[in-house]
Design an enzyme around this catalytic site. Structure first.
Site, PDB file in Angstrom:
ATOM      1  N   THR A 154      -4.289  -0.929  -3.640  1.00 15.61           N
ATOM      2  CA  THR A 154      -5.114  -0.367  -2.836  1.00 15.61           C
ATOM      3  C   THR A 154      -6.285  -0.725  -2.126  1.00 15.61           C
ATOM      4  O   THR A 154      -6.881  -0.721  -2.561  1.00 15.61           O
ATOM      5  CB  THR A 154      -4.409   1.385  -2.263  1.00 15.61           C
ATOM      6  OG1 THR A 154      -3.590   1.511  -2.110  1.00 15.61           O
ATOM      7  CG2 THR A 154      -4.812   1.683  -0.041  1.00 15.61           C
ATOM      8  N   ARG A 182       9.767   3.845   0.962  1.00 11.87           N
ATOM      9  CA  ARG A 182       9.055   4.660  -0.060  1.00 11.87           C
ATOM     10  C   ARG A 182       7.506   4.303   0.581  1.00 11.87           C
ATOM     11  O   ARG A 182       7.389   3.317   1.670  1.00 11.87           O
ATOM     12  CB  ARG A 182       8.406   4.652  -1.096  1.00 11.87           C
ATOM     13  CG  ARG A 182       6.694   5.212  -2.031  1.00 11.87           C
ATOM     14  CD  ARG A 182       6.026   4.764  -3.053  1.00 11.87           C
ATOM     15  NE  ARG A 182       5.388   5.590  -3.771  1.00 11.87           N
ATOM     16  CZ  ARG A 182       3.756   5.105  -3.050  1.00 11.87           C
ATOM     17  NH1 ARG A 182       3.918   3.317  -2.486  1.00 11.87           N
ATOM     18  NH2 ARG A 182       2.761   5.880  -3.760  1.00 11.87           N
ATOM     19  N   SER A 184       3.496   5.625   1.463  1.00  9.75           N
ATOM     20  CA  SER A 184       2.836   5.923   0.693  1.00  9.75           C
ATOM     21  C   SER A 184       1.130   6.983   1.309  1.00  9.75           C
ATOM     22  O   SER A 184       1.869   7.355   1.985  1.00  9.75           O
ATOM     23  CB  SER A 184       1.562   3.833   0.432  1.00  9.75           C
ATOM     24  OG  SER A 184       0.555   4.079   1.171  1.00  9.75           O
ATOM     25  N   ASP A 185       0.359   6.603   0.947  1.00 14.18           N
ATOM     26  CA  ASP A 185      -0.907   7.965   1.504  1.00 14.18           C
ATOM     27  C   ASP A 185      -1.346   6.965   2.794  1.00 14.18           C
ATOM     28  O   ASP A 185      -2.318   7.477   3.388  1.00 14.18           O
ATOM     29  CB  ASP A 185      -1.743   8.677  -0.010  1.00 14.18           C
ATOM     30  CG  ASP A 185      -2.314   6.947  -0.265  1.00 14.18           C
ATOM     31  OD1 ASP A 185      -1.665   6.249  -1.024  1.00 14.18           O
ATOM     32  OD2 ASP A 185      -3.606   7.015  -0.350  1.00 14.18           O
ATOM     33  N   THR A 203      -7.965   5.073  -3.022  1.00 13.34           N
ATOM     34  CA  THR A 203      -6.672   4.205  -3.557  1.00 13.34           C
ATOM     35  C   THR A 203      -6.105   5.115  -4.713  1.00 13.34           C
ATOM     36  O   THR A 203      -6.340   6.112  -5.271  1.00 13.34           O
ATOM     37  CB  THR A 203      -7.628   3.231  -3.928  1.00 13.34           C
ATOM     38  OG1 THR A 203      -6.912   2.256  -4.587  1.00 13.34           O
ATOM     39  CG2 THR A 203      -8.581   4.055  -4.974  1.00 13.34           C
ATOM     40  N   GLY A 204      -5.004   4.685  -5.828  1.00 10.08           N
ATOM     41  CA  GLY A 204      -3.963   5.525  -6.669  1.00 10.08           C
ATOM     42  C   GLY A 204      -2.945   5.953  -5.906  1.00 10.08           C
ATOM     43  O   GLY A 204      -2.550   5.057  -4.686  1.00 10.08           O
ATOM     44  N   GLY A 206       0.112   7.428  -4.763  1.00  4.08           N
ATOM     45  CA  GLY A 206      -0.216   7.983  -3.029  1.00  4.08           C
ATOM     46  C   GLY A 206       0.277   9.372  -3.034  1.00  4.08           C
ATOM     47  O   GLY A 206      -0.011  10.228  -2.165  1.00  4.08           O
TER      48      GLY A 206
END
Ligand code: GLY
Length: 282
Positions: A154, A182, A184-185, A203-204, A206
């Site tokens: 991200t 899906r 994500s965050d 980032t990472g 989610g």
């Protein structure tokens, strides 16, 4: 008043950047420089949008052009903008075939309904004049064909300007190989949030960022009196207790900037009146 910007391009260990590390450093240095120019001339909103659109346009990173591919072969992108001045969050989830999802998120900031998902988000963008754009790259398509996935990648930017305004912007192509649709965050307040105290972009993984409510949790800690460093360190520690994988960037109202992570190395660059710092060159 101090001013500062910090940007990120994912977590190094999960971004398949071996052979690209120098290119990542060079791109982040160049993009944070452009973001800082926008910060000085046009303020924090212009700065985070300039930085994130440049990151979306750079094929090295997993957002906009160069986004990862979902398991059905489709690219679906998510992005958001948080304006601490008006306490307003806007975003797009799983939008397709636009060049800069973050600009669609910015457009939504002036609507009554500020977060759109799926085909209606794409249709909204077309109605606002965002032209069709193909975000596929050869590298990502090969990753998809070979079944290779990433956990991160991200991009994001947070900034404070001389008027004390803070903004956070985040954009992602997801993790690659995910169940189609899906979420994500990145277009949630867990992955991208700003208050009058601090602005955060994550980032990472989610799902894990959402489980912990990372960005909102950090800004709440800062509002409640912890320093930025304490707010970030305490949240990272809680993430490590769950064995979560995420990184983040943060700026607060004093102009302090931090990049941190539960593991690996967040690819970041920051700029303020003292100059530019890039990951790996500390
Ligand atoms: N943090 C980006 C994602 O999980 O998709």
């Amino acid at each position: 008043m101090p001013s500062a910007i910090i940007i990120h391009g994912g977590i190094k260990e999960f971004e398949n950047i071996s052979g690209f590390e120098q290119d990542c450093q060079d791109s982040l240095r160049d993009i944070v420089g452009r973001g800082y120019e926008a910060l000085i001339t046009d303020g924090a909103r212009a700065a985070v949008l300039a930085a994130v659109t440049a990151l979306e346009d750079c094929e090295l990173f997993n957002a906009g052009t160069g986004s990862r591919v979902q398991s059905d072969g489709e690219i679906r992108m998510s992005a958001s903008l948080m304006d601490a001045t008006n306490n307003r969050f806007s975003g797009v989830i799983n939008i397709q075939y636009v060049k800069n999802p973050v600009l669609v998120a910015a457009e939504l900031a002036s609507e009554k309904n500020t977060v759109l998902a799926g085909y209606p988000a794409t249709r909204y963008a077309r109605g606002k004049g965002f032209r069709s754009h193909n975000p596929y790259t050869e590298r990502r398509w090969l990753e998809h064909l070979e079944g290779r996935q990433g956990l991160a990648g991200t991009v994001g930017a947070v900034a404070l300007d001389e008027q004390g305004r803070m903004f956070a912007a985040t954009s992602t192509g997801g993790v690659g190989g995910e169940i189609p649709g899906r979420v994500s965050d990145s277009a949630t307040v867990a992955g991208n949030y700003a208050s009058t105290a601090a602005a955060i972009s994550c980032t990472g993984a989610g799902e894990e960022i959402v489980n912990l409510g990372v960005a909102a949790r950090i800004t709440t800690r800062r509002l409640d009196g912890q320093t930025l460093e304490q707010s970030v360190r305490n949240t990272i520690r809680e993430g490590m207790e769950f064995d979560y994988t995420f990184g983040l960037i943060a700026v607060d109202q004093a102009g302090s900037t931090i990049a941190d992570q539960t593991r690996g190395q967040t690819l970041f660059a920051s700029a303020d009146a003292r100059g530019v710092t890039v990951f790996g060159s500390l």
